[in-house]
Each structure stands twice: as C-alpha cells, then as structure tokens.
Motif scaffolding. Structure first.
Motif, PDB file in Angstrom:
ATOM      1  N   SER B   7       0.683  -0.871  -0.007  1.00  0.00           N
ATOM      2  CA  SER B   7       0.189   0.252  -0.485  1.00  0.00           C
ATOM      3  C   SER B   7       0.624   1.022   0.070  1.00  0.00           C
ATOM      4  N   ASP B   8       1.688   1.728   0.446  1.00  0.00           N
ATOM      5  CA  ASP B   8       2.674   2.569   0.862  1.00  0.00           C
ATOM      6  C   ASP B   8       3.513   2.502  -0.682  1.00  0.00           C
ATOM      7  N   VAL B  11       0.769   4.525  -2.908  1.00  0.00           N
ATOM      8  CA  VAL B  11       0.723   5.754  -2.924  1.00  0.00           C
ATOM      9  C   VAL B  11       1.707   6.558  -3.589  1.00  0.00           C
ATOM     10  N   ARG B  12       3.153   5.772  -2.820  1.00  0.00           N
ATOM     11  CA  ARG B  12       3.892   6.395  -3.616  1.00  0.00           C
ATOM     12  C   ARG B  12       4.445   6.856  -5.036  1.00  0.00           C
ATOM     13  N   LEU B  15       1.207   8.443  -6.487  1.00  0.00           N
ATOM     14  CA  LEU B  15       2.548  10.331  -5.983  1.00  0.00           C
ATOM     15  C   LEU B  15       3.039  11.033  -6.705  1.00  0.00           C
ATOM     16  N   PHE B  77      -7.228   8.986  -2.174  1.00  0.00           N
ATOM     17  CA  PHE B  77      -6.317   7.884  -0.933  1.00  0.00           C
ATOM     18  C   PHE B  77      -6.814   6.747  -1.179  1.00  0.00           C
ATOM     19  N   LEU B  81      -5.804   2.818  -1.721  1.00  0.00           N
ATOM     20  CA  LEU B  81      -5.930   1.339  -1.111  1.00  0.00           C
ATOM     21  C   LEU B  81      -6.468   0.331  -1.789  1.00  0.00           C
ATOM     22  N   LEU B  88     -10.852  -1.613   2.561  1.00  0.00           N
ATOM     23  CA  LEU B  88      -9.788  -0.579   3.204  1.00  0.00           C
ATOM     24  C   LEU B  88     -10.111  -1.380   4.640  1.00  0.00           C
ATOM     25  N   VAL B 114     -12.076   5.234   9.112  1.00  0.00           N
ATOM     26  CA  VAL B 114     -11.145   4.995   8.251  1.00  0.00           C
ATOM     27  C   VAL B 114     -11.612   5.276   6.306  1.00  0.00           C
ATOM     28  N   GLU B 117     -12.048   8.669   5.710  1.00  0.00           N
ATOM     29  CA  GLU B 117     -11.183   9.863   5.835  1.00  0.00           C
ATOM     30  C   GLU B 117     -10.483   9.461   5.339  1.00  0.00           C
ATOM     31  N   ALA B 118     -10.271   8.467   4.169  1.00  0.00           N
ATOM     32  CA  ALA B 118      -9.243   8.334   3.194  1.00  0.00           C
ATOM     33  C   ALA B 118      -9.869   8.792   2.044  1.00  0.00           C
ATOM     34  N   ARG B 120     -11.704  11.652   1.642  1.00  0.00           N
ATOM     35  CA  ARG B 120     -11.684  12.860   1.993  1.00  0.00           C
ATOM     36  C   ARG B 120      -9.896  13.476   1.242  1.00  0.00           C
ATOM     37  N   ILE B 121      -9.062  12.678   1.149  1.00  0.00           N
ATOM     38  CA  ILE B 121      -8.284  13.190   0.139  1.00  0.00           C
ATOM     39  C   ILE B 121      -8.026  13.033  -0.761  1.00  0.00           C
ATOM     40  N   PHE B 123      -5.189  13.735  -4.153  1.00  0.00           N
ATOM     41  CA  PHE B 123      -3.722  14.123  -4.325  1.00  0.00           C
ATOM     42  C   PHE B 123      -3.428  14.992  -4.982  1.00  0.00           C
ATOM     43  N   LEU B 126      -1.765  16.816  -2.254  1.00  0.00           N
ATOM     44  CA  LEU B 126      -0.212  16.219  -1.277  1.00  0.00           C
ATOM     45  C   LEU B 126       0.029  17.436  -2.523  1.00  0.00           C
TER      46      LEU B 126
END
Lengths: 139, 139
Positions: B7-8, B11-12, B15, B77, B81, B88, B114, B117-118, B120-121, B123, B126
């Motif tokens: 997952s990390d 998103v990277r 991004l 976001f 995920l 999620l 979760v 919030e997810a 709501r974000i 990219f 960011l």
DNA sequence: GGCCCCGTGAAACTCTCCGTTAAGAGCGAT
DNA sequence: ATCGCTCTTAACGGAGAGTTTCACGGGGCC
C-alpha cells in the motif's frame, strides 16, 4: 487492511465479562469460549494479554476465572485492540525516513481517525445498547 | 492492524505520477522504482493492479510508461488503497452471523471512520501541500 | 492430598506478503 | 523485417505472521 480474528475474540471476551461485571463472580475461560465459539486454548492466550494490559484480572482455584479490572464505562474499544495488536493502525511508512512528509501526514490522518473513533467507544455503551434493544421487544 | 508495504508503494507511485501529470510524457516503471527505492519487478505488479482499477494508464514501446488516467484532484487516497487491498477495513466479524449486533456496529463505525478520512484525501492536495512547503523556503 | 482452574511454552499448520524469474506481446526506429 | 525498448502475464518460493492444539507446570480451596 484486514483485522485478525484475535481482535474479534478479544472484544467479544471483554464484552462477555462486561455483561457480568455487576455480578461479583469470576467467569471461567471455558464459559466465555463456549458462549462465542472461541477455541478455549487460544482464548487463554488472549486473556493473558488482556491481563498484562491491565484490562482484566484473574483468579485461580476452585471458584476461579476472569473479571474486568475496571468498570465497563472505563474500558474503550481501542484499548482492547491495542492490547492484542499493539498500535491500532500502523504503516511501514512510519519509520521509513525516505517517506515524503505529505504522505506521512496522510497516514497520520488515517491513524488518528481510527484511534479517535476506537477510543470513543466504551463497553458500557454496548451493554446499554443491547439492553435498550431488548427492551424494545416489550414495549 | 498493520498495512503492507504494498500500500505504501502504491500511494508513492501514484504520487510520483501525479507530480508529472501536467507534463504530457509517460513515466517508466524503472524511474518510479529508482526514485522511491521500490523493487522494480514488484512495482510492476502494483501498477497493473492500479491499471485494472482504472487509476493509471500504460503505454508500451520506446516512449512508453505510465500516466494517471484522471487528474490528481479526482483520485483519492482511499481509491488507491482499495485498488491494492480490496476493502480498506475488514474484520472477520463481518460475515460471522454469531457476531453480536452491538459489536458489528462498532466495527462499522471504525470502518466508516477510515474510509471517510481516506476518501477525503485527494492527490491534488498532496501536490499543493508539497509545493507550498517548498515555497516557504523562498519567502 | 485431590480437584479445579489458570499459566506458559512450544510445536504444527495454514496463509499471506514480498520479491524474483522468465517468457510473451505491442510500439517505434533502423 | 528485424531489433530494441517497454509493458504484460503467470508462476514460483522463501519468510513470517496468525491460528490452533498439546502438554506440563503451578496456585488456591475443600
């Protein structure tokens, strides 16, 4: 993001103890296990973790068993989960210095969302909700 | 509740693509991988999942690579995920009929926290946050 | 002592995560 | 047409975590 059955077992066990907290007798592991279909020997391990986390207390011997260490109003959902899982929400990005700060902030927001909600739920509410629901049948 | 590195990485990668979205050239897998220290062959699999989820598009051949399928403002976001992890937030209690309804509601509250919030974000935020931060150095 | 219960450690098993490998297919240049 | 570049796809295997069971130890009460 999948939770383990362990966390499910843990909250069920605490809920079971919370329901009996007013009666002053301890509850046996076998009883809780049978009530919720949890493997007894596994439940033992979970209860030990809850005990070292200060959520429950044990008593050996003839009339032995477990009981809550604190009233249900003072035990939150989040506490129970943290007891058996460590941090409620964890990403490899925490602890990775190469993670861009924008992303780290995203993970923080998600973590705060879960932890906030989890610490807002107390077991007293759950008992009340259940008895409220039962009352509905009689009205 | 521990997230995977997958997952990390996902998103990277998104991004990285979001940052280059205004330039109209595709970005190679190797480039993204090197930029963030991701095993290239593993990143490939992740990008394919993102592609079948409709988040990115690919182009083969000499000037090939990946680019976002939609503007960064329209990618959340949570979507990323979900693409690589399915739901999620998932508990074994969902799908267990013996789970008491009070508890099921707790899991629902956590899941909603979760997911809310997810989703709501986005990219675009960011990117803006990062460039805002860079601007600070020059003021 | 004898019974009943908790305490503890370890083994076995399954499953997912992580990363690697290798062969295949589209696109463009020579 | 051939070659080089890049994505596409499938499969494999080691590592580690989660789940369950087993066996034995130990404390408390009759």
């Amino acid at each position: 993001m999948k939770l383990s059955v362990k966390s499910d077992y843990a909250v069920r066990a605490v809920l079971a103890l919370a329901r009996r907290h007013s009666s002053d007798t301890a509850t046996r592991v076998e009883t809780i296990a049978a009530e919720h279909g949890i493997p007894p020997n596994y439940l033992v391990q979970i209860l030990i973790e809850l005990k070292s986390g200060g959520l429950v207390r044990s008593q050996r011997g003839k009339a032995g068993g477990y009981r809550l260490a604190r009233p249900p109003a003072e035990i939150s959902f989040g506490e129970v989960l943290r007891c058996v899982h460590g941090p409620l929400f964890d990403s490899p990005a925490f602890g990775d210095p190469t993670c861009p700060p924008e992303l780290r902030q995203c993970w923080n927001r998600l973590r705060d969302a879960v932890e906030g909600e989890a610490s807002r739920i107390h077991f007293q509410e759950l008992i009340d909700a259940a008895s409220e629901k039962n009352r509905m049948f009689y009205i």
